[in-house]
Design an enzyme around this catalytic site. Structure first.
Site, PDB file in Angstrom:
ATOM      1  N   SER A  92     -11.954   3.918   6.827  1.00 20.78           N
ATOM      2  CA  SER A  92     -12.438   3.585   8.251  1.00 20.78           C
ATOM      3  C   SER A  92     -13.053   4.861   8.790  1.00 20.78           C
ATOM      4  CB  SER A  92     -10.919   3.853   9.164  1.00 20.78           C
ATOM      5  OG  SER A  92     -10.580   2.413   8.583  1.00 20.78           O
ATOM      6  N   ASN A 110      -9.867   0.164   1.409  1.00 21.72           N
ATOM      7  CA  ASN A 110      -8.810   0.129   2.206  1.00 21.72           C
ATOM      8  C   ASN A 110      -9.347   0.600   3.748  1.00 21.72           C
ATOM      9  OD1 ASN A 110      -7.218  -0.073  -0.120  1.00 21.72           O
ATOM     10  ND2 ASN A 110      -5.975   1.388   0.395  1.00 21.72           N
ATOM     11  N   GLY A 112      -6.953   8.134   8.415  1.00 25.14           N
ATOM     12  CA  GLY A 112      -6.665   8.424   9.789  1.00 25.14           C
ATOM     13  C   GLY A 112      -8.139   8.576  10.598  1.00 25.14           C
ATOM     14  N   ALA A 135      -7.669   0.779   7.504  1.00 20.61           N
ATOM     15  CA  ALA A 135      -6.135   0.604   8.282  1.00 20.61           C
ATOM     16  C   ALA A 135      -6.611   0.978   9.583  1.00 20.61           C
ATOM     17  CB  ALA A 135      -5.237   1.344   7.574  1.00 20.61           C
ATOM     18  N   THR A 136      -7.007   2.340   9.629  1.00 24.04           N
ATOM     19  CA  THR A 136      -7.358   2.579  11.080  1.00 24.04           C
ATOM     20  C   THR A 136      -8.485   1.763  11.989  1.00 24.04           C
ATOM     21  OG1 THR A 136      -6.875   4.999  10.352  1.00 24.04           O
ATOM     22  CG2 THR A 136      -8.197   4.666  12.420  1.00 24.04           C
ATOM     23  N   HIS A 188      -9.458   4.824  -0.524  1.00 25.21           N
ATOM     24  CA  HIS A 188      -8.752   4.595   0.582  1.00 25.21           C
ATOM     25  C   HIS A 188      -9.259   5.490   1.601  1.00 25.21           C
ATOM     26  CE1 HIS A 188      -4.604   3.590  -0.999  1.00 25.21           C
ATOM     27  NE2 HIS A 188      -5.304   3.491  -2.209  1.00 25.21           N
ATOM     28  N   ASP A 193       0.977  -1.096   0.042  1.00 23.16           N
ATOM     29  CA  ASP A 193      -0.136   0.064   0.057  1.00 23.16           C
ATOM     30  C   ASP A 193       0.992   1.252  -0.024  1.00 23.16           C
ATOM     31  OD1 ASP A 193      -2.400   1.448   0.112  1.00 23.16           O
ATOM     32  OD2 ASP A 193      -2.391   1.341   2.497  1.00 23.16           O
ATOM     33  N   HIS A 194       0.691   2.312  -0.854  1.00 24.51           N
ATOM     34  CA  HIS A 194       1.214   3.437  -1.019  1.00 24.51           C
ATOM     35  C   HIS A 194       2.778   3.350  -1.156  1.00 24.51           C
ATOM     36  CE1 HIS A 194      -1.906   6.286  -0.156  1.00 24.51           C
ATOM     37  NE2 HIS A 194      -2.366   5.446   0.736  1.00 24.51           N
TER      38      HIS A 194
END
Ligand SMILES: [Zn+2]
Length: 289
Positions: free
Chosen positions: A218, A237, A188, A239-240, A215, A93-94
């Protein structure tokens, strides 16, 4: 340089490229979630959810995670613990440059992202084209980014929506396999209510024929996520959300009566919390709006 692994078949299921996992999303009206993992426990939680639900997902790491845990660690953790249930991909990712893409391909990643979104259009095209050339030579697919996703580096006002005509041009010039777009999401934790340009997703989805990636999901409501999928998003995606679940589970584990000095007494709480969070997201990505 030879690749140590590309495809691994386990009980009929495989670790496949990102484009393989995403190819039926639009037609099927669903998205495949991508989970950012940080350690063995988050890998186990996500794999547990995939196995239990028999639905595919992507397991991914950002370069900062690779710096934290070692570039070869995460692919090895996934491959050592993957028990099938559905096909999966291991994704970078990134990725910020070709070097990290190359290293991940060598470690058995089946999908990489090259993020040239902060560069001028021409430079983004150039680096993405080089990444596509490199990855395709190894049978690995490439996610690119055009526009800007908020969070960490940018403030809300700097979120740059992806232009439809630029997306068409970009896809044609680069040969990228999927495209992350800026439509108002941020990485975030959201400070206010996010405003997602659903209509822009639809316009881009109508104009380009590769899967689109969201992206910073969350913190978006379930209904907004379903709207995004309906409008044409194929990969989302998270993540957080997973990191929050891990930390909450870990706190519960440490406070539980089972906890001793042995990490194996309290870390399973974190695995369980990650698995439950991942299950909820996988189901949400299959729910119709
Ligand atoms: Zn991102």
């Amino acid at each position: 340089m030879s690749i140590k692994y590309t495809y691994t078949r386990i009980r009929g299921f495989m670790i496949v490229t990102g484009s393989e996992l995403l190819k039926d999303c639009r037609r099927g009206g669903y998205a495949v979630p991508a989970f950012n993992v940080d350690n063995l426990e988050s890998v186990l939680g996500v794999l547990g959810a995939i196995e239990k639900l028999s639905l595919p997902a992507i397991i991914q790491t950002i370069p900062r995670t690779l710096k934290y845990g070692g570039i070869g660690s995460y692919s090895a953790l996934v491959r050592a613990n993957y028990k099938g249930g559905a096909d999966i991909s291991i994704h970078l990712d990134h990725g910020g440059d070709l070097d990290v893409c190359k290293k991940c391909i060598d470690e058995g990643y089946t999908s990489v992202m090259i993020d040239g979104s902060a560069l001028p259009f021409d430079k983004n095209v150039e680096i993405t084209r080089q990444a596509v050339e490199l990855a395709h030579r190894h049978g690995v697919s490439v996610e690119a980014e055009l526009g800007a996703i908020g969070g960490k580096e940018e403030t809300e006002s700097q979120i740059k929506y992806t232009e439809v005509n630029e997306a068409v041009e970009f896809v044609k010039l680069t040969g990228a396999d999927s495209l992350a777009i800026g439509v108002g999401t941020a990485h975030g934790v959201y400070k206010g209510e996010p405003h997602i340009a659903i209509s822009r997703i639809k316009e881009i989805a109508d104009a380009v024929d590769i899967p689109l990636v969201l992206h910073g999901a969350s913190g978006l409501s379930d209904s907004v996520i379903k709207e995004c999928i309906k409008a044409g998003i194929s990969k989302i995606n998270f993540a957080t959300h997973l990191r929050q679940a891990f930390t909450q589970g870990l706190r519960e584990g440490l406070a539980s009566a089972d906890a001793t000095f042995d990490p194996k007494t309290y870390l399973p709480y974190a695995i369980k919390a990650v698995q439950e969070a991942a299950e909820g997201i996988i189901k949400l990505c299959r729910a119709q709006a």
